[in-house]
Design a protein around this motif. Structure first.
Motif, PDB file in Angstrom:
ATOM      1  N   ASP A   1       0.873  -1.193   0.000  1.00 22.66           N
ATOM      2  CA  ASP A   1       0.000   0.000   0.000  1.00 22.66           C
ATOM      3  C   ASP A   1       0.895   1.224   0.000  1.00 22.66           C
ATOM      4  O   ASP A   1       1.515   1.555   1.025  1.00 22.66           O
ATOM      5  CB  ASP A   1      -0.904  -0.016   1.232  1.00 22.66           C
ATOM      6  CG  ASP A   1      -1.865   1.171   1.244  1.00 22.66           C
ATOM      7  OD1 ASP A   1      -1.825   1.962   0.274  1.00 22.66           O
ATOM      8  OD2 ASP A   1      -2.624   1.311   2.223  1.00 22.66           O
ATOM      9  N   SER A   2       0.972   1.906  -1.163  1.00 22.45           N
ATOM     10  CA  SER A   2       1.894   3.048  -1.268  1.00 22.45           C
ATOM     11  C   SER A   2       1.461   4.236  -0.413  1.00 22.45           C
ATOM     12  O   SER A   2       2.251   5.167  -0.202  1.00 22.45           O
ATOM     13  CB  SER A   2       2.017   3.493  -2.732  1.00 22.45           C
ATOM     14  OG  SER A   2       0.758   3.909  -3.225  1.00 22.45           O
ATOM     15  N   ASP A   3       0.219   4.230   0.098  1.00 25.00           N
ATOM     16  CA  ASP A   3      -0.232   5.313   0.982  1.00 25.00           C
ATOM     17  C   ASP A   3       0.063   5.004   2.446  1.00 25.00           C
ATOM     18  O   ASP A   3      -0.149   5.856   3.333  1.00 25.00           O
ATOM     19  CB  ASP A   3      -1.736   5.545   0.814  1.00 25.00           C
ATOM     20  CG  ASP A   3      -2.055   6.106  -0.561  1.00 25.00           C
ATOM     21  OD1 ASP A   3      -1.205   6.873  -1.080  1.00 25.00           O
ATOM     22  OD2 ASP A   3      -3.128   5.796  -1.117  1.00 25.00           O
ATOM     23  N   ALA A   4       0.512   3.785   2.774  1.00 17.60           N
ATOM     24  CA  ALA A   4       0.748   3.386   4.171  1.00 17.60           C
ATOM     25  C   ALA A   4       2.065   3.941   4.672  1.00 17.60           C
ATOM     26  O   ALA A   4       2.985   4.214   3.901  1.00 17.60           O
ATOM     27  CB  ALA A   4       0.739   1.855   4.277  1.00 17.60           C
ATOM     28  N   THR A   5       2.163   4.105   5.977  1.00 18.36           N
ATOM     29  CA  THR A   5       3.409   4.481   6.652  1.00 18.36           C
ATOM     30  C   THR A   5       3.567   3.564   7.863  1.00 18.36           C
ATOM     31  O   THR A   5       2.599   2.943   8.333  1.00 18.36           O
ATOM     32  CB  THR A   5       3.382   5.940   7.120  1.00 18.36           C
ATOM     33  OG1 THR A   5       2.287   6.141   8.015  1.00 18.36           O
ATOM     34  CG2 THR A   5       3.241   6.886   5.925  1.00 18.36           C
ATOM     35  N   GLY A   6       4.763   3.453   8.355  1.00 18.54           N
ATOM     36  CA  GLY A   6       4.986   2.602   9.530  1.00 18.54           C
ATOM     37  C   GLY A   6       6.088   3.161  10.406  1.00 18.54           C
ATOM     38  O   GLY A   6       6.943   3.926   9.956  1.00 18.54           O
ATOM     39  N   GLU A   7       6.086   2.756  11.638  1.00 15.86           N
ATOM     40  CA  GLU A   7       7.085   3.231  12.606  1.00 15.86           C
ATOM     41  C   GLU A   7       7.382   2.096  13.573  1.00 15.86           C
ATOM     42  O   GLU A   7       6.495   1.365  13.999  1.00 15.86           O
ATOM     43  CB  GLU A   7       6.544   4.461  13.345  1.00 15.86           C
ATOM     44  CG  GLU A   7       7.479   4.995  14.404  1.00 15.86           C
ATOM     45  CD  GLU A   7       6.898   6.209  15.132  1.00 15.86           C
ATOM     46  OE1 GLU A   7       7.406   6.516  16.220  1.00 15.86           O
ATOM     47  OE2 GLU A   7       5.942   6.825  14.599  1.00 15.86           O
ATOM     48  N   ALA A   8       8.649   1.973  13.963  1.00 19.98           N
ATOM     49  CA  ALA A   8       9.048   0.969  14.953  1.00 19.98           C
ATOM     50  C   ALA A   8      10.320   1.428  15.641  1.00 19.98           C
ATOM     51  O   ALA A   8      11.155   2.110  15.035  1.00 19.98           O
ATOM     52  CB  ALA A   8       9.258  -0.397  14.305  1.00 19.98           C
TER      53      ALA A   8
ATOM     54  N   CYS B   1       9.014   4.515   8.238  1.00 19.56           N
ATOM     55  CA  CYS B   1       9.023   3.954   6.878  1.00 19.56           C
ATOM     56  C   CYS B   1       7.828   4.484   6.089  1.00 19.56           C
ATOM     57  O   CYS B   1       6.697   4.469   6.590  1.00 19.56           O
ATOM     58  CB  CYS B   1       8.983   2.430   6.953  1.00 19.56           C
ATOM     59  SG  CYS B   1       9.022   1.629   5.333  1.00 19.56           S
ATOM     60  N   SER B   2       8.090   4.934   4.854  1.00 15.67           N
ATOM     61  CA  SER B   2       7.016   5.364   3.945  1.00 15.67           C
ATOM     62  C   SER B   2       7.409   4.982   2.521  1.00 15.67           C
ATOM     63  O   SER B   2       8.565   4.645   2.252  1.00 15.67           O
ATOM     64  CB  SER B   2       6.769   6.871   4.040  1.00 15.67           C
ATOM     65  OG  SER B   2       7.918   7.578   3.631  1.00 15.67           O
ATOM     66  N   ALA B   3       6.404   5.029   1.634  1.00 14.77           N
ATOM     67  CA  ALA B   3       6.693   4.657   0.234  1.00 14.77           C
ATOM     68  C   ALA B   3       7.517   5.743  -0.441  1.00 14.77           C
ATOM     69  O   ALA B   3       7.335   6.938  -0.192  1.00 14.77           O
ATOM     70  CB  ALA B   3       5.391   4.432  -0.520  1.00 14.77           C
ATOM     71  N   PHE B   4       8.444   5.331  -1.326  1.00 15.61           N
ATOM     72  CA  PHE B   4       9.195   6.258  -2.172  1.00 15.61           C
ATOM     73  C   PHE B   4       8.513   6.288  -3.551  1.00 15.61           C
ATOM     74  O   PHE B   4       8.478   5.280  -4.247  1.00 15.61           O
ATOM     75  CB  PHE B   4      10.640   5.781  -2.307  1.00 15.61           C
ATOM     76  CG  PHE B   4      11.492   6.719  -3.112  1.00 15.61           C
ATOM     77  CD1 PHE B   4      11.993   7.895  -2.563  1.00 15.61           C
ATOM     78  CD2 PHE B   4      11.784   6.435  -4.447  1.00 15.61           C
ATOM     79  CE1 PHE B   4      12.763   8.753  -3.317  1.00 15.61           C
ATOM     80  CE2 PHE B   4      12.547   7.301  -5.200  1.00 15.61           C
ATOM     81  CZ  PHE B   4      13.031   8.474  -4.628  1.00 15.61           C
ATOM     82  N   ARG B   5       7.949   7.442  -3.925  1.00 17.88           N
ATOM     83  CA  ARG B   5       7.120   7.535  -5.128  1.00 17.88           C
ATOM     84  C   ARG B   5       7.946   8.030  -6.321  1.00 17.88           C
ATOM     85  O   ARG B   5       8.738   8.961  -6.193  1.00 17.88           O
ATOM     86  CB  ARG B   5       5.943   8.510  -4.900  1.00 17.88           C
ATOM     87  CG  ARG B   5       5.027   8.085  -3.764  1.00 17.88           C
ATOM     88  CD  ARG B   5       3.923   9.133  -3.565  1.00 17.88           C
ATOM     89  NE  ARG B   5       3.102   8.855  -2.409  1.00 17.88           N
ATOM     90  CZ  ARG B   5       2.057   8.030  -2.416  1.00 17.88           C
ATOM     91  NH1 ARG B   5       1.730   7.427  -3.539  1.00 17.88           N
ATOM     92  NH2 ARG B   5       1.360   7.814  -1.321  1.00 17.88           N
ATOM     93  N   GLY B   6       7.658   7.421  -7.464  1.00 15.70           N
ATOM     94  CA  GLY B   6       8.272   7.879  -8.715  1.00 15.70           C
ATOM     95  C   GLY B   6       7.434   8.970  -9.364  1.00 15.70           C
ATOM     96  O   GLY B   6       6.501   9.512  -8.765  1.00 15.70           O
TER      97      GLY B   6
ATOM     98  N   ALA C   1       3.505   6.134  -8.409  1.00 17.25           N
ATOM     99  CA  ALA C   1       3.460   4.752  -7.941  1.00 17.25           C
ATOM    100  C   ALA C   1       4.611   4.515  -6.971  1.00 17.25           C
ATOM    101  O   ALA C   1       5.659   5.191  -7.049  1.00 17.25           O
ATOM    102  CB  ALA C   1       3.544   3.783  -9.106  1.00 17.25           C
ATOM    103  N   GLY C   2       4.440   3.577  -6.059  1.00 17.56           N
ATOM    104  CA  GLY C   2       5.494   3.271  -5.102  1.00 17.56           C
ATOM    105  C   GLY C   2       6.595   2.465  -5.754  1.00 17.56           C
ATOM    106  O   GLY C   2       6.407   1.299  -6.112  1.00 17.56           O
ATOM    107  N   ASP C   3       7.784   3.091  -5.907  1.00 15.49           N
ATOM    108  CA  ASP C   3       8.912   2.399  -6.536  1.00 15.49           C
ATOM    109  C   ASP C   3       9.859   1.807  -5.511  1.00 15.49           C
ATOM    110  O   ASP C   3      10.800   1.091  -5.859  1.00 15.49           O
ATOM    111  CB  ASP C   3       9.682   3.367  -7.437  1.00 15.49           C
ATOM    112  CG  ASP C   3       8.876   3.754  -8.650  1.00 15.49           C
ATOM    113  OD1 ASP C   3       7.939   3.012  -8.990  1.00 15.49           O
ATOM    114  OD2 ASP C   3       9.192   4.796  -9.251  1.00 15.49           O
ATOM    115  N   GLY C   4       9.686   2.156  -4.234  1.00 13.72           N
ATOM    116  CA  GLY C   4      10.587   1.654  -3.198  1.00 13.72           C
ATOM    117  C   GLY C   4      10.113   2.106  -1.830  1.00 13.72           C
ATOM    118  O   GLY C   4       8.972   2.558  -1.655  1.00 13.72           O
ATOM    119  N   ALA C   5      11.019   1.990  -0.853  1.00  9.26           N
ATOM    120  CA  ALA C   5      10.693   2.388   0.520  1.00  9.26           C
ATOM    121  C   ALA C   5      11.732   3.366   1.028  1.00  9.26           C
ATOM    122  O   ALA C   5      12.930   3.230   0.727  1.00  9.26           O
ATOM    123  CB  ALA C   5      10.631   1.159   1.427  1.00  9.26           C
ATOM    124  N   LEU C   6      11.269   4.384   1.777  1.00  7.17           N
ATOM    125  CA  LEU C   6      12.148   5.409   2.344  1.00  7.17           C
ATOM    126  C   LEU C   6      12.196   5.181   3.856  1.00  7.17           C
ATOM    127  O   LEU C   6      11.147   5.108   4.525  1.00  7.17           O
ATOM    128  CB  LEU C   6      11.624   6.800   2.005  1.00  7.17           C
ATOM    129  CG  LEU C   6      12.474   7.985   2.442  1.00  7.17           C
ATOM    130  CD1 LEU C   6      12.315   9.117   1.433  1.00  7.17           C
ATOM    131  CD2 LEU C   6      12.074   8.505   3.824  1.00  7.17           C
TER     132      LEU C   6
END
Length: 621
Positions: A575-582, A600-605, A609-614
């Motif tokens: 889910d490119s709109d999701a974020t996470g924390e730990a 952690c959040s999606a890295f958008r092109g 679209a989500g091309d990776g994770a930041l």
């Protein structure tokens, strides 16, 4: 891809499709390219087709019918507007040192000077002529006497020429002193002087079909004929010959020779391609004298009477009719010879016997009206009742004004009976001589055979010379095309250089942005391969950017428990709109246990679209 598609068509099919394309341009767009050389014309059209991604002429015709912009692009590709100030400097030096001084010396002070720049493109040639004439005459005299007509078929080029504004690159060939005198710097560009610009008149003119400008003293038409086929060249050269004033000078491009047009133009300087107008048969003194007489204002009392008496007393029979065939003047000799009288003045010529006896005159008069050229009717015999036959040579001369408008026609009957008798006597003598020279006939036949062989050799040499000239013209055409392509490549190169600078600046900005973030910043793609590793990561984990980028994150020898972070990364991949924390237990670069907070959040092109994770990493304890 285009080349393979074109090969599907046979040469005949491609030629017919190309001719259909030319017919469409002629009928729908009003410009006739059918007189241009097919080799270079087809090459330029295919060059534009390659640029626009079309494979066949049929396909390209469909695009032309639907797009006015594409037609403009094709038009500009075919008309190679390669021009510059003082192009071919040696030719312009000859204009300055020889042509212009001679032109001024042959004309009276105050006579107008008319110049035509045919195929002027964006105007550099016309303004070069203006500078040379202004230097020779002075600015005041130039403004008063000179008119430079600059024509082309390309409306966009003409619009640019009228602006008379050029960048620094365009004026590099203008000598520094002329640049200071004739151009004004405006916003980084150079604008030709407005007071002299009024003498340069720009307009659209198609040399193949439009009427030429008349009474031109100097006509510059360089690198235009070489694009035309032989028939069209002859047609255009006839127009250029008509356009020139007596002793007018024609300047052509260095690939254009006029090898087979010696009846119209005589070489003035073959090296630089200067030619002088040759007189047309029939352009005799009588026509020019009659025209001058009709144009001159009758400002002296009694001159009209003297002219009338001189006309009446002329020993040569003469009749003058108006433009609508009304008899205007009959001299005494014409009355006596043809039984006319003053009562016939004002009648239509066709109502008089002299219009068809001793010869049909009406067709010759109509031809003189249309062509504005004198005609001679030779060997006209007239047998009068009870008298010896009389022989005439009849001259039909159009009487025109300064603007080539028809005022009337002069018909002059020269009695050549005595000359004819002499000719008959000479003919009789010749027959006697022919009899005496019968013994030499065999020798003459041998000489004729040899002469025929020599003539054949000469014709072969002339044919070879014509072929070489055609090849030279084709090479010059290709040279013009290469120069045009070179200009396009310079423009593309400048654009790429600008984009490269912008890219360098963007890259430097991003590197500065990464370095300025004090937190650890890493970007991984969907294969968990590291794409970004900033200075914060280097300080936190003790691994340089060149050691991390391009490696898989789980394979890096750092104290980050990737297994604890992996669920955050997997979530944003789904889910490119999701974020996470730990917050995880880790070991820093000094080997000390520490707690690290990972965001952690999606890295958008570019396509969102989500091309990776930041990953953002911060030490919390």
């Amino acid at each position: 891809m285009n080349g393979s598609h074109l090969n599907v068509q046979s040469d005949g099919e491609a030629t017919e499709a190309f001719e259909a394309l030319l017919r469409y341009i002629r009928d729908a767009r009003g410009f006739d390219f059918t007189g241009y050389k097919r080799t270079s014309l087809m090459r330029r059209a295919r060059h534009r087709m390659d640029q626009s991604g079309h494979a066949t002429f049929e396909e390209y015709l469909d695009t032309l019918q639907a797009s006015a912009d594409e037609f403009a692009a094709l038009f500009n590709t075919i008309l190679i507007n390669v021009t510059s100030f003082f192009r071919d400097p040696s030719a312009w030096e000859y204009v300055r040192d020889e042509v212009v001084p001679t032109l001024l010396a042959e004309r009276n002070t105050g006579d107008p000077i008319r110049v035509w720049s045919a195929g002027c493109a964006s105007g550099q040639e016309a303004y070069t002529l203006a500078m040379i004439l202004a230097e020779a005459m002075g600015a005041d005299e130039f403004r008063r006497r000179v008119k430079i007509y600059a024509t082309d078929v390309d409306e966009e080029a003409l619009a640019e020429a009228r602006m008379a504004s050029y960048d620094a690159k365009a004026v590099t060939a203008v000598p520094a002193d002329l640049l200071d005198r004739y151009f004004e710097p405006v916003n980084g560009r150079y604008v030709f002087r407005k007071d002299l610009r009024r003498a340069v008149i720009f307009g659209r003119n198609d040399l193949v079909k439009d009427a030429p400008i008349s009474r031109v003293d100097l006509l510059v038409c360089r690198n235009t004929l070489m694009y035309l086929n032989a028939d069209t060249q002859r047609n255009v050269l006839s127009r250029l010959h008509f356009a020139l004033a007596p002793r007018g000078v024609l300047l052509l491009g260095h690939a254009e020779m006029l090898l087979s047009h010696a009846d119209r133009f005589t070489p003035l300087n073959l090296k630089y391609r200067f030619f002088r107008k040759a007189p047309t048969p029939g352009e005799n003194i009588e026509r020019h004298a009659a025209a001058a007489l009709l144009e001159r204002h009758d400002d002296a009392t009694g001159l009209a009477s003297i002219r009338d008496l001189a006309f009446r007393a002329s020993p040569v029979a003469q009749i003058v009719v108006t433009g609508d065939d009304t008899v205007a003047m009959i001299n005494q000799q014409a009355e006596t010879t043809f039984g006319l009288s003053a009562r016939d003045i004002g009648r239509l010529l066709r109502d008089l016997d002299v219009s068809f006896r001793p010869v049909e005159l009406r067709a010759h008069l109509e031809k003189a009206k249309v062509e504005r050229r004198s005609a001679r009717i030779q060997d006209v015999q007239w047998q009068r009742a009870g008298m010896e036959p009389v022989w005439f040579e009849i001259h039909v001369n159009p009487l025109v004004d300064a603007e080539n408008g028809l005022l009337g026609i002069s018909i002059v009957f020269f009695d050549v009976t005595a000359t004819r008798a002499l000719v008959d006597k000479v003919v009789h003598t010749n027959r006697q001589l022919e009899t005496a020279y019968e013994e030499l006939q065999s020798t003459n036949e041998e000489l004729e055979t040899t002469n025929a062989e020599l003539q054949s050799t000469v014709e072969e040499l002339e044919t070879t010379n014509e072929e070489l000239q055609s090849t030279n013209e084709e090479l010059e055409t290709m040279n013009e095309e290469l120069q045009s392509t070179n200009d396009e490549l310079h423009t593309i190169n400048d654009t790429l250089r600008e984009r490269s600078i912008e890219l360098d600046e963007s890259t430097a900005f991003l590197e500065s942005l990464e370095s300025s973030i004090r937190l650890g910043l890493a970007v991984v793609d969907r294969r968990m391969q590291v794409a970004v590793w900033n200075r914060g990561c280097e300080e936190l984990w003790g691994l340089r950017s060149d050691e991390a980028v391009g490696k898989l994150l789980p394979a890096l020898d750092i104290g980050l428990p990737v297994d604890a972070v992996q669920p955050l990364i997997d979530r944003v991949f789904v889910d490119s709109d999701a974020t996470g924390e730990a917050t995880v237990d880790a070991v820093n670069r000094r080997g000390r246990a520490t707690k690290v907070r990972v965001l952690c959040s999606a890295f958008r092109g570019r396509d969102e679209a989500g091309d990776g994770a930041l990953l953002l990493m911060e030490v919390t304890g």
